[in-house]
Enzyme design. Structure first.
Site, PDB file in Angstrom:
ATOM      1  N   CYS A 164      45.679 -19.083 -26.727  1.00 26.85           N
ATOM      2  CA  CYS A 164      44.921 -18.059 -27.444  1.00 26.85           C
ATOM      3  C   CYS A 164      45.708 -17.702 -28.700  1.00 26.85           C
ATOM      4  CB  CYS A 164      44.732 -16.830 -26.559  1.00 26.85           C
ATOM      5  SG  CYS A 164      43.784 -15.490 -27.319  1.00 26.85           S
ATOM      6  N   TYR A 244      41.198  -6.410 -27.818  1.00 31.96           N
ATOM      7  CA  TYR A 244      40.170  -6.475 -26.779  1.00 31.96           C
ATOM      8  C   TYR A 244      40.228  -5.271 -25.838  1.00 31.96           C
ATOM      9  CZ  TYR A 244      38.985 -11.212 -28.145  1.00 31.96           C
ATOM     10  OH  TYR A 244      38.564 -12.308 -28.853  1.00 31.96           O
TER      11      TYR A 244
END
Length: 421
Positions: A164, A244
């Protein structure tokens, strides 16, 4: 060295190509294969990729194919960056959860579950074909939801690591604020994919001074603005959450915002149309500036670093990856997939030790890991009840009426991608 990119027709790909070209001493690729079923996109992206290599003097060859088996044959590593259903499916992931008052997002909440259900079977099929072609090949997964997809791959016995760009993004941001080279910044990065916290920012290496308190004191406003969270939240936590976490820490606020503006999918779809037009220009031989707004910043550098460490000794010894827990976080099962700093070599990643976590973080990680267990079960075995159970377990849902309504919507919008529906 041969690398294959599955999903090579993505508008992301020139970012990856640019990194391969610039960092060719770290990762000396001789053959790069771009695989994608969308032949028209593949032709445009492949043409630009060759021009980027030529401009930067990279001696490697780039080929394109829609034949997956041919593309992965003899590959030393395979990078997965696919989107099952394309931006149209993403648009749905971002809209129908809002009908139930829940966050609409492609990797978090109900939309993230939909993406997992569509993606896991496809990725496992690809991985089996990679294994048949070369059982020693590494699979590097950038396909979301990375944690669930990587766990599916590892559970099936594949040589896989999840990747990621959140951590490398933070590293570059913090390095700029501190006025040092990125390599001087080491993150105490802990959590699950898209559910992480920077518990420390160490200058000089893993054992360096923790400058996070100084960073927040001097640059807290800038960091908070990037995360779209109030400065006081960072001050009270004393850590930096991934952006997030805003879906959890400010759920209702985010839902209200999402209901008043176009979806991110529609914005990205328009960018993709513009980018593909640009890619078709035979004079273009570098990644366009517009690509920076597409997402995936620094993905190429993280991918080069990881591939170089897995295939040789050219990468950084410590990197943030998604890999098996194996006791790193003692409150999670060994086969859970976590996102942490790890030593990476030819035998794969080995997570570094993590200090005991505050229950504020450990509790949410345990909760979301339970959801991921159920999500993977639903992706592998199907069935309405398994989808419902996964949604009921998710902390952004958690109510039976919501879970029922979301289950019906998820299945209705994804029937063409669900073999069991």
């Amino acid at each position: 060295m041969k690398l294959t990119v599955v999903g090579g027709g993505s508008t992301y790909t020139p970012e990856l190509i640019d990194g391969f070209a610039r960092l060719r001493d770290t990762l000396p690729i001789e053959e790069l294969v771009l695989v994608d079923p969308a032949a028209d996109r593949l032709e445009l992206v492949g043409g630009l990729a060759r021009r980027i290599f030529a401009r930067q003097g990279h001696p490697g060859t780039i080929t394109t194919t829609s034949d997956l088996d041919a593309g992965v044959a003899d590959a030393d590593a395979v990078l997965l960056q696919l989107r099952v259903g394309g931006q149209a499916a993403r648009e749905q992931d971002e809209t129908w959860p809002l009908e139930c008052g829940c966050v609409g997002q492609e990797t978090t909440g109900a939309g993230g579950l939909a993406k997992a259900l569509r993606t896991v079977p496809v990725v496992l099929d690809i991985a089996e074909r990679v294994r048949r072609a070369n059982p020693d090949a590494w699979i590097i997964d950038f396909t979301n939801p990375v944690g669930i997809v990587t766990r599916a791959l590892l559970q099936a016995g594949h040589k896989a690591v999840g990747l990621c760009n959140v951590a490398i993004g933070f590293q570059r941001k913090f390095a700029a604020l501190l006025g040092v080279a990125p390599g001087q910044v080491h993150l105490d990065h802990v959590g699950l994919n898209h559910l992480t916290w920077e518990l420390g920012v160490r200058q000089g290496g893993p054992d360096g001074e923790n400058v996070l308190p100084k960073l927040l004191a001097e640059h807290g406003d800038a960091v908070a603005d990037d995360l779209r969270l109030p400065r006081q939240v960072l001050d009270r936590l004393g850590v930096v959450p991934s952006y997030y976490l805003r879906y959890y820490y400010a759920h209702d606020e985010v839902v209200r915002e999402l209901g008043t503006k176009p979806s991110r999918a529609s914005e990205v779809a328009e960018m993709e149309r513009q980018l593909l037009t640009m890619y078709g220009d035979p004079a273009l031989d570098e990644k366009p500036e517009l690509l920076a707004r597409r997402g995936g910043a620094f993905y190429s550098e993280a991918a080069v670093d990881l591939a170089a460490s897995l295939l040789g000794d050219g990468g950084s010894p410590v990197q943030v990856v998604n890999t098996r827990n194996n006791g790193t976080l003692p409150f999670l099962a060994d086969d859970a997939v976590i996102e942490v700093q790890a030593r990476v070599g030819a035998d794969g990643p080995v997570p570094l030790a993590v200090p005991e976590l505050d229950p504020l973080y450990a509790g949410l990680l345990a909760h979301v890991t339970a959801y991921e267990d159920l999500a993977l079960e639903a992706a592998l075995r199907g069935g309405r009840e398994r989808v419902f159970r996964a949604l009921l377990a998710h902390p952004l849902v958690g109510q039976y009426a919501l879970a029922d309504g979301l289950t019906d919507r998820l299945i209705a919008h994804n029937r063409e991608h669900l073999a069991w529906a």
